[in-house]
Design a protein around this motif. Structure first.
Motif, PDB file in Angstrom:
ATOM      1  N   HIS A  66       0.816  -1.208   0.000  1.00 29.81           N
ATOM      2  CA  HIS A  66       0.000   0.000   0.000  1.00 29.81           C
ATOM      3  C   HIS A  66       0.857   1.269   0.000  1.00 29.81           C
ATOM      4  O   HIS A  66       0.584   2.207  -0.764  1.00 29.81           O
ATOM      5  CB  HIS A  66      -0.918   0.014   1.218  1.00 29.81           C
ATOM      6  CG  HIS A  66      -1.987  -1.026   1.205  1.00 29.81           C
ATOM      7  ND1 HIS A  66      -1.759  -2.330   1.574  1.00 29.81           N
ATOM      8  CD2 HIS A  66      -3.301  -0.952   0.871  1.00 29.81           C
ATOM      9  CE1 HIS A  66      -2.883  -3.022   1.469  1.00 29.81           C
ATOM     10  NE2 HIS A  66      -3.833  -2.207   1.044  1.00 29.81           N
ATOM     11  N   GLN A  69       1.167   3.756  -3.197  1.00 30.11           N
ATOM     12  CA  GLN A  69       0.751   5.144  -3.073  1.00 30.11           C
ATOM     13  C   GLN A  69       1.736   6.081  -3.768  1.00 30.11           C
ATOM     14  O   GLN A  69       1.349   7.083  -4.388  1.00 30.11           O
ATOM     15  CB  GLN A  69       0.666   5.520  -1.594  1.00 30.11           C
ATOM     16  CG  GLN A  69       0.190   6.934  -1.326  1.00 30.11           C
ATOM     17  CD  GLN A  69      -1.298   7.092  -1.524  1.00 30.11           C
ATOM     18  OE1 GLN A  69      -2.096   6.477  -0.833  1.00 30.11           O
ATOM     19  NE2 GLN A  69      -1.682   7.912  -2.500  1.00 30.11           N
ATOM     20  N   THR A  95      -2.354  -3.563  -2.940  1.00 29.11           N
ATOM     21  CA  THR A  95      -1.667  -2.288  -3.122  1.00 29.11           C
ATOM     22  C   THR A  95      -2.676  -1.153  -3.201  1.00 29.11           C
ATOM     23  O   THR A  95      -3.900  -1.376  -3.210  1.00 29.11           O
ATOM     24  CB  THR A  95      -0.782  -2.312  -4.385  1.00 29.11           C
ATOM     25  OG1 THR A  95       0.181  -1.273  -4.311  1.00 29.11           O
ATOM     26  CG2 THR A  95      -1.605  -2.205  -5.656  1.00 29.11           C
ATOM     27  N   PHE A  96      -2.161   0.077  -3.247  1.00 29.34           N
ATOM     28  CA  PHE A  96      -2.922   1.278  -3.590  1.00 29.34           C
ATOM     29  C   PHE A  96      -2.505   1.719  -4.989  1.00 29.34           C
ATOM     30  O   PHE A  96      -1.382   1.445  -5.435  1.00 29.34           O
ATOM     31  CB  PHE A  96      -2.634   2.412  -2.619  1.00 29.34           C
ATOM     32  CG  PHE A  96      -3.394   2.363  -1.321  1.00 29.34           C
ATOM     33  CD1 PHE A  96      -4.631   1.750  -1.233  1.00 29.34           C
ATOM     34  CD2 PHE A  96      -2.871   2.960  -0.185  1.00 29.34           C
ATOM     35  CE1 PHE A  96      -5.333   1.725  -0.041  1.00 29.34           C
ATOM     36  CE2 PHE A  96      -3.560   2.951   1.015  1.00 29.34           C
ATOM     37  CZ  PHE A  96      -4.791   2.328   1.087  1.00 29.34           C
ATOM     38  N   GLU A 145      -6.697  -1.825  -3.618  1.00 30.60           N
ATOM     39  CA  GLU A 145      -7.723  -1.559  -2.612  1.00 30.60           C
ATOM     40  C   GLU A 145      -8.475  -0.314  -3.051  1.00 30.60           C
ATOM     41  O   GLU A 145      -7.884   0.758  -3.195  1.00 30.60           O
ATOM     42  CB  GLU A 145      -7.116  -1.366  -1.229  1.00 30.60           C
ATOM     43  CG  GLU A 145      -8.182  -1.155  -0.172  1.00 30.60           C
ATOM     44  CD  GLU A 145      -7.676  -1.300   1.243  1.00 30.60           C
ATOM     45  OE1 GLU A 145      -8.481  -1.111   2.171  1.00 30.60           O
ATOM     46  OE2 GLU A 145      -6.484  -1.628   1.431  1.00 30.60           O
ATOM     47  N   GLU A 186      -7.336   7.526  -3.085  1.00 30.14           N
ATOM     48  CA  GLU A 186      -6.708   6.959  -4.288  1.00 30.14           C
ATOM     49  C   GLU A 186      -7.523   7.379  -5.504  1.00 30.14           C
ATOM     50  O   GLU A 186      -8.716   7.661  -5.401  1.00 30.14           O
ATOM     51  CB  GLU A 186      -6.667   5.430  -4.203  1.00 30.14           C
ATOM     52  CG  GLU A 186      -6.096   4.877  -2.921  1.00 30.14           C
ATOM     53  CD  GLU A 186      -4.713   5.411  -2.616  1.00 30.14           C
ATOM     54  OE1 GLU A 186      -3.867   5.419  -3.542  1.00 30.14           O
ATOM     55  OE2 GLU A 186      -4.488   5.842  -1.483  1.00 30.14           O
TER      56      GLU A 186
END
Length: 351
Positions: free
Chosen positions: A81, A85, A137-138, A186, A191
């Motif tokens: 994550h 990002q 992940t983001f 996610e 996001e």
């Protein structure tokens, strides 16, 4: 159909500097003691995993999994994550997100972004070395500061943001294909992929890439007033990961979705431990099971009120109570009379 695996626990909110949360051996023993049979590993937590070694050495990965197995848990997935990002950061968030990066690339957005891409790719390689099929992940965000259209957004602004987001992720997704690992974004406010519409905008731009999939977390949909059950029906073929996290949304005459900048305790929408919020997890588990979800039910503790260790301990029992052991026969098999094509035609008056 098949039985959902679990319970598992995401260790992202627990990894720290004090025992038992500061080493891989200790935290996996602790997770097993809380009733978990799986753990999702934050790939940024250096006290738990050496991501470089995991990407370079299958032997390291075998030993890593072996420690977990000896303590009674299985590695379910790796999570990136924080690194994800940093694949896409709007300049407004440069300083806020700089702390997610390695010290030598902080203050240098271009170097930080390149570092993040390599980190996510390394986690995909490590996932292959561990025999895992998915990574959390983001997506990162370029358009998020413009989510509410005031002042009016210039024509093409959002499209340009998503074009660039897709350009940055395309080589990562291709690497994921080479590794045989799904990238599970996610779907999360903050996001650029924060709901179904934005996910579809991204998916269109990466050519429907087979590895661009979803991490389903109903808590983020409750806080957006989005139908989290219909979301499963729409996207079940792309949902490859599941976080069990609860939330509640209680609007008042003073605040609603945006919550007036209040802290988490005083927000109209806030995260809660599983079972303490408004998510109908009975329906969630039923829909995922009916659609053949093959992954893990992973508790993610985020609660404005409850202590994390209490949330973790209660979460394992909560998931165990909600997992549906799928049936191998129809409930009315006892009344089956047997049939063949000729009998079917006679019953329809066609013989």
């Amino acid at each position: 159909m098949q039985t959902i695996k679990g319970p598992a626990l995401f260790l992202g909110q627990f990894a720290g500097d004090v025992p038992p949360f500061n080493s891989w051996d200790a935290i996996t023993r602790w997770a097993a003691d809380q009733g978990y049979v799986g753990v999702q590993v934050p790939a940024w937590a250096g006290q738990l995993i050496d991501l470089g070694k995991a990407a370079a050495s299958k032997t390291y990965c075998d030993e890593f999994k072996g420690v977990a197995a000896a303590n009674g848990v299985e590695v379910t997935e790796l999570a990136t994550h924080l690194q994800g990002q940093l694949v896409a950061v709007h300049p407004a968030y440069d300083e806020a997100f700089d702390g997610f990066a390695a010290p030598d690339v902080r203050g240098n957005p271009k170097a930080r972004q390149a570092w993040a891409v390599e980190q996510v790719k390394a986690a995909l390689t490590a996932s292959r070395n561990m025999g895992l099929s998915a990574m959390a992940t983001f997506s990162g965000s370029l358009a998020w500061p413009y989510a509410y259209p005031w002042p009016q957004r210039p024509a093409g602004l959002v499209e340009a943001a998503f074009d660039e987001l897709a350009r940055r992720w395309a080589p990562i997704l291709d690497h994921a294909e080479e590794m045989g690992v799904d990238v599970c974004y996610e779907i999360h406010p903050g996001e650029d992929l924060f709901d179904g519409t934005t996910y579809e905008m991204f998916l269109d731009r990466v050519g429907g890439h087979a590895r661009a999939n979803m991490l389903y977390d109903p808590s983020h949909y409750v806080l957006q007033c989005l139908d989290y059950l219909d979301n499963i029906d729409i996207y079940h073929e792309r949902i490859r990961m599941f976080h069990v996290k609860d939330a509640e949304f209680n609007p008042t005459g003073r605040q609603g979705v945006y919550s007036g900048y209040a802290g988490w305790v005083n927000r109209a929408g806030r995260f809660r431990s599983p079972g303490d919020g408004q998510v109908d997890f009975g329906a969630v588990f039923s829909k995922l099971t009916a659609h053949g979800f093959k992954g893990w039910a992973v508790v993610e503790w985020e609660c404005a009120l409850k202590h994390p260790e209490d949330g973790a301990r209660e979460g394992s029992d909560f998931v165990r109570q909600h997992i549906i052991r799928v049936t191998e026969k129809a409930f009315d098999d006892f009344a089956a009379g047997g049939a063949d094509e000729a009998a079917n035609r006679r019953m329809l008056g066609l013989s």
